[in-house]
Design a protein around this motif. Structure first.
Motif, short mmCIF file in Angstrom:
data_model
loop_
_atom_site.label_atom_id
_atom_site.label_comp_id
_atom_site.label_asym_id
_atom_site.label_seq_id
_atom_site.Cartn_x
_atom_site.Cartn_y
_atom_site.Cartn_z
N HIS A 290 44.06 51.57 14.55
CA HIS A 290 43.24 52.65 15.10
C HIS A 290 44.05 53.88 15.53
N TYR A 291 45.28 54.02 15.09
CA TYR A 291 46.07 55.14 15.58
C TYR A 291 45.48 56.48 15.14
N ARG A 292 44.77 56.51 14.00
CA ARG A 292 44.18 57.77 13.54
C ARG A 292 42.96 58.18 14.37
N LEU A 293 42.39 57.24 15.11
CA LEU A 293 41.16 57.51 15.85
C LEU A 293 41.42 57.96 17.28
N LEU A 294 42.63 57.75 17.77
CA LEU A 294 42.90 57.94 19.19
C LEU A 294 42.75 59.39 19.64
N ASN A 295 42.95 60.34 18.76
CA ASN A 295 42.88 61.74 19.19
C ASN A 295 41.71 62.49 18.55
N MET A 296 40.71 61.76 18.10
CA MET A 296 39.58 62.43 17.44
C MET A 296 38.85 63.37 18.40
N THR A 297 38.69 62.99 19.63
CA THR A 297 38.03 63.86 20.61
C THR A 297 39.02 64.46 21.61
N ARG A 298 40.29 64.22 21.42
CA ARG A 298 41.32 64.85 22.24
C ARG A 298 42.48 65.20 21.31
N PRO A 299 42.32 66.27 20.53
CA PRO A 299 43.31 66.59 19.49
C PRO A 299 44.67 66.96 20.05
N GLU A 300 44.75 67.24 21.36
CA GLU A 300 46.06 67.58 21.95
C GLU A 300 47.00 66.38 21.99
N LEU A 301 46.47 65.18 21.88
CA LEU A 301 47.30 63.99 21.84
C LEU A 301 47.88 63.79 20.43
#
Length: 506
Positions: A290-301
């Motif tokens: 799930h590493y690609r999903l972790l910043n979907m709503t927080r692109p700064e991460l």
């Protein structure tokens, strides 16, 4: 827990002492100040009486429960003053009133000489407007006797407000443990100095608001405190400040390691808390699933996956453990992280792996361990009950055994390092929900990445975390989520800058 404050304008030094220190120190302090011990008892009784009158001015029927020691003597002084003010007083003595000795006996005799009566529990009539709890003092260590349990049970069933003298009866002053039950106080007026049991463990449940009357002798106490009380107004002045010319590479790069299969939320919360604390760059290193999903709503991460990631030197600090798991993947990530020699926060599964593997042999002075009581028990090889029975001893044992800064989470979070122990009284029951600890690890990691020393980052971090929880609780404690703290974190982090701007404007 309620507020902590001052009574009668006395100075609060934000230090905490064990009961034996208070017992020995108050005699020495009274002597140094030229005060007789009976005069000290009268000052204590007067402080209780005046507080009761100010807090509950309409109360005209007081039930006062007194015990066999000096705490009971304080109660006799209160009863005498109340009767002189025209208040109806019914006083109950636990045990034999004739067995009192010393100053307590003198207070009893003066109460009787002024026409006061000592009654039995069975003779109590009507319903009191106020209860004064002067049953058991700070010397209580063992389990309550049956008679005391019965009186305490009766007090708690009354539904009247309760003012506890020095501490609620049944509470251990040193540990915050309930010794078979305790009075549930609306307000506690403690004397001379703060005791750890008022502010940590189960003490938080029974003390209500806490006020301190130092009786004019705390400055003469002459004892080394066992802990200090953290104050946000002081610690927020140490928040990292940015130069006008700062860029993202100069305000910290943080790695957050964890996020095994199905546990991506923990690492995301830690990472977002770090961003809200001003860290310039935050990278989450998680499971490939799930590493690609972790910043979907927080692109700064930024994100990466292990074992593909191996750029350990990129970071100024790291956090390891949130959602990491203890399977083969989690153990491998833990071992790989040990090649990193900079500051780190170890939380959650990282703590269990540290307990089981011992970690590396490197110097841990720049490590911060953040266990809750269950993780602390794993680290020390004992039970959770043993941790909670004496949290102050537990945090010191953890510090000595692991050589790191230790944050023992829970009601009255404790921070221990080589300089001593600090207690954080901020926070509330609404924070008893998943993800709160992940936020804390991200906050402390962010402060480490911005260059703070480990002990300072831990203390400031727990203050910030607790204060943000208190801000979030204004909308209600039940149903409060970890992510509800994020706006408060940003608001609090910027208070120093706002104060600076106000200074410039004026």
């Amino acid at each position: 827990m309620g507020a902590i404050g001052l009574e009668n304008g006395h100075s609060l030094t934000h230090s905490l002492w064990r009961s034996e220190q208070i017992r020995i120190g108050e005699r020495q302090a009274a002597g140094a100040a030229g005060i007789q011990m009976y005069e000290l008892m009268c000052r204590a009784g007067l402080a209780v009486f005046e507080l009761a009158r100010n807090r509950w001015p309409e109360a005209q029927h007081w039930w006062i429960f007194v015990g066999g020691g000096n705490n009971g003597g304080d109660g006799y002084v209160v009863a005498r003053l109340a009767r002189a003010a025209g208040i109806r007083v019914q006083l109950v003595q636990q045990g034999d009133a004739e067995a009192l000795r010393g100053d307590a006996a003198r207070a009893r005799d003066q109460y009787r000489a002024d026409g006061g009566a000592i009654e039995s529990v069975g003779a109590l009539q009507g319903q009191p407007d106020l209860v004064i709890d002067a049953l058991l003092g700070i010397g209580l260590k063992g389990e309550l006797r049956q008679e005391a349990k019965g009186i305490i049970h009766q007090i708690n069933r009354l539904g009247a407000p309760v003012l506890a003298v020095d501490l609620p009866s049944g509470l251990c002053a040193d540990t915050g443990r309930l010794l078979g039950g305790a009075v549930s106080a609306s307000l506690t007026l403690t004397f001379v100095g703060l005791k750890p049991g008022l502010l940590t463990g189960q003490g938080r449940d029974v003390c209500g608001d806490i006020l301190l009357a130092d009786l004019g002798i705390q400055s003469h106490l002459g004892q080394v405190p066992v802990a200090d009380l953290l104050q946000w107004d002081e610690w927020r002045q140490r928040l990292p400040r940015r130069r006008v010319s700062a860029h993202k590479g100069q305000v910290g790069r943080l790695l957050v390691l964890g996020g095994n299969r199905g546990m991506s939320g923990a690492i995301r919360l830690a990472g977002e808390a770090a961003l809200r604390c001003g860290t310039g760059l935050v990278r989450l290193v998680s499971h490939r699933q799930h590493y690609r999903l972790l910043n979907m709503t927080r692109p700064e991460l930024m994100t990466a996956w292990y074992p593909d990631f191996d750029h350990w030197t990129w970071a100024h600090a790291l956090v390891i453990g949130p959602g990491m798991g203890q399977d083969a993947w989690g153990r491998s990530l833990w071992q790989a992280s040990l090649t990193y020699s900079g500051p780190r926060v170890v939380d959650a599964d990282g703590l269990h792996l540290l307990a089981h593997t011992g970690g590396g042999s490197e110097e841990r002075g720049c490590w911060v361990l953040t266990p809750h009581p269950g993780e602390a028990a794993s680290l020390l090889g004992c039970s959770v009950a043993e941790i909670e029975a004496d949290r102050l001893t537990a945090v010191n044992r953890l510090r000595e055994q692991y050589g790191a800064v230790v944050v023992l989470k829970g009601a009255g979070t404790l921070v221990a390092d080589e300089s001593g122990v600090s207690l954080c009284h901020y926070g509330n029951p609404g924070m008893a929900s998943g993800g709160m600890g992940d936020l804390l690890s991200g906050i402390i990691g962010a402060l480490l990445a911005q260059g703070m020393a480990a002990g300072q980052a831990a203390r400031l971090g727990v203050c910030l975390h607790g204060r943000a929880g208190d801000l979030a609780s204004t909308h209600g404690m039940v149903g409060m989520l970890a992510s509800d703290l994020l706006p408060g974190i940003r608001r609090l982090i910027n208070q120093v800058e706002e104060d600076d701007n106000k200074t410039v404007d004026h």
